[in-house]
Design a protein around this motif. Structure first.
Motif, PDB file in Angstrom:
ATOM      1  N   VAL A 147       0.824  -1.216   0.000  1.00 48.73           N
ATOM      2  CA  VAL A 147       0.000   0.000   0.000  1.00 48.73           C
ATOM      3  C   VAL A 147       0.858   1.266   0.000  1.00 48.73           C
ATOM      4  CG1 VAL A 147      -1.669   1.338   1.348  1.00 48.73           C
ATOM      5  CG2 VAL A 147      -1.992  -1.133   1.056  1.00 48.73           C
ATOM      6  N   ALA A 148       1.889   1.320   0.839  1.00 46.97           N
ATOM      7  CA  ALA A 148       2.733   2.520   0.912  1.00 46.97           C
ATOM      8  C   ALA A 148       3.454   2.759  -0.418  1.00 46.97           C
ATOM      9  CB  ALA A 148       3.734   2.400   2.058  1.00 46.97           C
ATOM     10  N   ALA A 149       3.892   1.703  -1.074  1.00 48.04           N
ATOM     11  CA  ALA A 149       4.532   1.846  -2.382  1.00 48.04           C
ATOM     12  C   ALA A 149       3.514   2.310  -3.423  1.00 48.04           C
ATOM     13  CB  ALA A 149       5.182   0.532  -2.799  1.00 48.04           C
ATOM     14  N   GLN A 150       2.277   1.817  -3.325  1.00 54.68           N
ATOM     15  CA  GLN A 150       1.224   2.261  -4.240  1.00 54.68           C
ATOM     16  C   GLN A 150       0.935   3.742  -4.042  1.00 54.68           C
ATOM     17  OE1 GLN A 150      -0.247   0.403  -6.777  1.00 54.68           O
ATOM     18  NE2 GLN A 150      -0.966   2.446  -7.367  1.00 54.68           N
ATOM     19  N   GLU A 151       0.986   4.194  -2.804  1.00 53.08           N
ATOM     20  CA  GLU A 151       0.777   5.625  -2.541  1.00 53.08           C
ATOM     21  C   GLU A 151       1.876   6.466  -3.183  1.00 53.08           C
ATOM     22  OE1 GLU A 151       0.389   5.710   1.717  1.00 53.08           O
ATOM     23  OE2 GLU A 151      -1.674   4.965   1.642  1.00 53.08           O
ATOM     24  N   LEU A 152       3.116   5.976  -3.157  1.00 51.13           N
ATOM     25  CA  LEU A 152       4.213   6.671  -3.856  1.00 51.13           C
ATOM     26  C   LEU A 152       3.911   6.750  -5.355  1.00 51.13           C
ATOM     27  CD1 LEU A 152       7.510   5.215  -2.297  1.00 51.13           C
ATOM     28  CD2 LEU A 152       6.655   7.544  -2.097  1.00 51.13           C
ATOM     29  N   MET A 153       3.452   5.626  -5.920  1.00 52.03           N
ATOM     30  CA  MET A 153       3.114   5.590  -7.345  1.00 52.03           C
ATOM     31  C   MET A 153       1.984   6.565  -7.665  1.00 52.03           C
ATOM     32  SD  MET A 153       3.455   4.283 -10.424  1.00 52.03           S
ATOM     33  CE  MET A 153       4.265   2.690 -10.400  1.00 52.03           C
ATOM     34  N   ASN A 154       0.941   6.551  -6.861  1.00 55.39           N
ATOM     35  CA  ASN A 154      -0.191   7.455  -7.084  1.00 55.39           C
ATOM     36  C   ASN A 154       0.245   8.914  -7.000  1.00 55.39           C
ATOM     37  OD1 ASN A 154      -1.745   5.148  -7.258  1.00 55.39           O
ATOM     38  ND2 ASN A 154      -2.656   5.376  -5.230  1.00 55.39           N
ATOM     39  N   TRP A 156       3.255  10.139  -7.582  1.00 55.47           N
ATOM     40  CA  TRP A 156       4.053  10.487  -8.758  1.00 55.47           C
ATOM     41  C   TRP A 156       3.165  10.689  -9.986  1.00 55.47           C
ATOM     42  CZ3 TRP A 156       5.061   7.585 -13.302  1.00 55.47           C
ATOM     43  CH2 TRP A 156       5.990   8.186 -14.164  1.00 55.47           C
ATOM     44  N   LYS A 157       2.184   9.810 -10.173  1.00 59.10           N
ATOM     45  CA  LYS A 157       1.287   9.947 -11.326  1.00 59.10           C
ATOM     46  C   LYS A 157       0.467  11.233 -11.254  1.00 59.10           C
ATOM     47  CE  LYS A 157       0.702   5.157 -12.760  1.00 59.10           C
ATOM     48  NZ  LYS A 157      -0.237   4.040 -12.903  1.00 59.10           N
ATOM     49  N   ALA A 158       0.056  11.605 -10.035  1.00 60.06           N
ATOM     50  CA  ALA A 158      -0.760  12.823  -9.862  1.00 60.06           C
ATOM     51  C   ALA A 158       0.067  14.086 -10.043  1.00 60.06           C
ATOM     52  CB  ALA A 158      -1.410  12.818  -8.478  1.00 60.06           C
ATOM     53  N   ASP A 159       1.326  14.048  -9.593  1.00 61.49           N
ATOM     54  CA  ASP A 159       2.176  15.234  -9.668  1.00 61.49           C
ATOM     55  C   ASP A 159       3.644  14.820  -9.712  1.00 61.49           C
ATOM     56  OD1 ASP A 159       3.347  17.723  -9.583  1.00 61.49           O
ATOM     57  OD2 ASP A 159       2.758  18.152  -7.524  1.00 61.49           O
TER      58      ASP A 159
END
Length: 195
Positions: A147-154, A156-159
């Motif tokens: 989950v924490a890695a997915q939050e990093l991905m999200n 980066w994709k958002a901004d």
């Protein structure tokens, strides 16, 4: 069960051999890959998998929490060039081995009918771990990253904030290195204990 229809499947050691062969073949003939970056990623991810395989030890305290686990078999959908897989698959394989859980690995790109059943928000993100009980009923799925890695991905994709993909990849892999598999361990424990 759809995984039994895979064109081929690998044990973890067979997957490492496959990944090593792919590195050699792709270096000899770069036209095999759609983007030359995959050659670099394949080599880098093979090194990551070998490092995790050599250094990762499933914590004894974690194993004790899985003692009452019902009989299962685990299947992972992945590819050798996948960075998230290089960071997670060796830990999944180590846990499966310690718990005597059969583990098989299938390739996403040669099995579209399988990955299409396990999309993540409409995408073919990997790795995906799927567990089945002795009667071939799905018990759980996990992936493609903690989950924490997915939050990093999200984030980066958002901004991207002037971070190209290579800069973001470095940030993501630094997170994995610092986390040492703890989030993956706890997420799998939580999923399994909830079943």
């Amino acid at each position: 069960m759809i995984f039994e229809k895979a064109l081929r499947s690998f044990s973890y050691s067979e997957f490492l051999e496959y990944a090593a062969k792919e590195v050699v073949l792709n270096e000899e003939d770069p036209s095999r890959v759609e983007d030359p970056k995959y050659i670099h990623f394949g080599k880098l991810n093979l090194q990551r998998m070998k490092r995790w395989t050599k250094t990762y030890q499933v914590p004894e305290a974690l194993l004790q929490q899985f003692l009452n686990l019902q009989q299962q078999e685990w299947w992972v959908i992945t590819e050798a060039w996948c960075g998230d897989s290089a960071q997670n698959l060796p830990l999944i394989a180590a846990l499966a081995e310690q718990l005597s859980i059969p583990l098989r690995i299938v390739l996403r790109d040669e099995n579209p009918e399988i990955i299409d059943q396990y999309l993540t928000n409409g995408t073919k993100s990997i790795p995906v771990l799927v567990a089945f009980d002795k009667d071939k009923h799905q018990v759980f799925r996990w992936g493609p990253r903690p989950v924490a890695a997915q939050e990093l991905m999200n984030d980066w994709k958002a901004d991207p904030r002037d971070r190209d993909f290579e800069a973001f990849e470095l940030e993501m892999h630094q997170w994995y290195t610092q986390n040492k598999g703890k989030d993956l361990e706890q997420e799998l424990l939580k999923i399994i204990n909830s079943k």
